[in-house]
Design an enzyme around this catalytic site. Sequence first.
Site, mmCIF file in Angstrom:
data_model
loop_
_atom_site.group_PDB
_atom_site.id
_atom_site.type_symbol
_atom_site.label_atom_id
_atom_site.label_comp_id
_atom_site.label_asym_id
_atom_site.label_seq_id
_atom_site.Cartn_x
_atom_site.Cartn_y
_atom_site.Cartn_z
ATOM 1 N N MET A 1 0.846 -1.194 0.000
ATOM 2 C CA MET A 1 0.000 0.000 0.000
ATOM 3 C C MET A 1 0.883 1.246 0.000
ATOM 4 S SD MET A 1 -2.814 -1.138 2.872
ATOM 5 C CE MET A 1 -1.554 -1.707 4.017
ATOM 6 N N ILE B 1 2.186 -5.059 8.215
ATOM 7 C CA ILE B 1 3.603 -4.707 8.283
ATOM 8 C C ILE B 1 3.759 -3.208 8.111
ATOM 9 C CG2 ILE B 1 5.888 -5.079 7.279
ATOM 10 C CD1 ILE B 1 4.863 -7.760 6.245
ATOM 11 N N GLY C 1 1.488 4.091 5.072
ATOM 12 C CA GLY C 1 2.086 3.460 3.915
ATOM 13 C C GLY C 1 2.702 2.162 4.376
ATOM 14 N N SER C 2 2.286 1.025 3.836
ATOM 15 C CA SER C 2 2.668 -0.221 4.481
ATOM 16 C C SER C 2 2.398 -1.406 3.560
ATOM 17 C CB SER C 2 1.891 -0.375 5.784
ATOM 18 O OG SER C 2 0.527 -0.075 5.568
ATOM 19 N N ARG C 3 2.204 -2.570 4.201
ATOM 20 C CA ARG C 3 2.038 -3.803 3.440
ATOM 21 C C ARG C 3 1.294 -4.824 4.297
ATOM 22 N NH1 ARG C 3 7.478 -6.960 1.544
ATOM 23 N NH2 ARG C 3 6.762 -9.103 1.772
#
EC number: 4.1.1.65
Length: 312
Positions: A182, A239, A269-271
């Site tokens: 993301m 994450i 902002g990540s995953r």
Amino acid sequence: MATRYVLPEFGAMAVGLFAARSAGVGPNSGGKAADRQARHRSCRLRTMRPCPMLRCGSGAFPVLRPDLKQGPPPSHEPHPMSLVDSIKNAFVPIHREGYPFIAAFGAGTLFLGYFSSVLFWIGLILTAWCVYFFRDPERVTPVDDRLVVSPADGVISAVGPAVPPRELGLGNTEMTRISVFMNVFSCHVNRAPVRGRITKIEHRPGKFLNAELDKASSENERNGLVIDSPNGIVVAVQIAGLVARRIVCWAETGGSIAVGERFGLIRFGSRVDVFLPSTAVPRVAVGQTAVGGETVLAEFGGVAATPLVRIS
């Protein structure tokens, strides 16, 4: 409008009186017993008389007396959209987690605008981005135990075998991992990839590397959910990324969760990694854009291999 309801009853009364006179009874030909018999026949005819119908478009519905209540008939024609409806549909709900940040960005914009109009416009743009970041749109989720849906909006950054985080206690057996990255413009509300019971939630502090890197799965701060689904153990791992400094999880250990249900959020902002049993067949490829709660990542019981893709 009153005549609409009264006329049918007057008509029924007239028919009843006419029938009574034809049978030789009435106020002038039979006394009180005859009068009661005539009124009885009139009431019976009035009761058996069908309700008048009104036609609305291609449908019809009965007209009732004013003292009775009835809802509007089902419409068979599409409701015309107005300008107000179009504007209303253009706005997406904002998640409550974003309210403090939006307020802070707005206050900063007003403060900067006191000194410079240029800074005011820059702050206004950042405030608009903050509002956009915390959007929480509705999603149409396929309810099928064979399907695994994307837990987040973003781009598929990895598809392949990997060992789940060690703190979850699932051993060293490899599972099928599908990663969704993301960026700062993606919707960051996370959704459950499958339905089931949450058996474990484990948070682990760590680094804040770029979430697109493969080593971010093992070194970054993360929060893992173990879901006991109808097809086996499924893991969803939030994450943190280079900009993200906060992982929010609303789910609770021991509770049940539905597919597509919101369970958390990551700022900014990540995953999200999804670990699946080997019986799941991936249905996405690296580089594909996924929509949280809608895009099918994998399928249980599928016989076909991972689909080939073409970039155009």
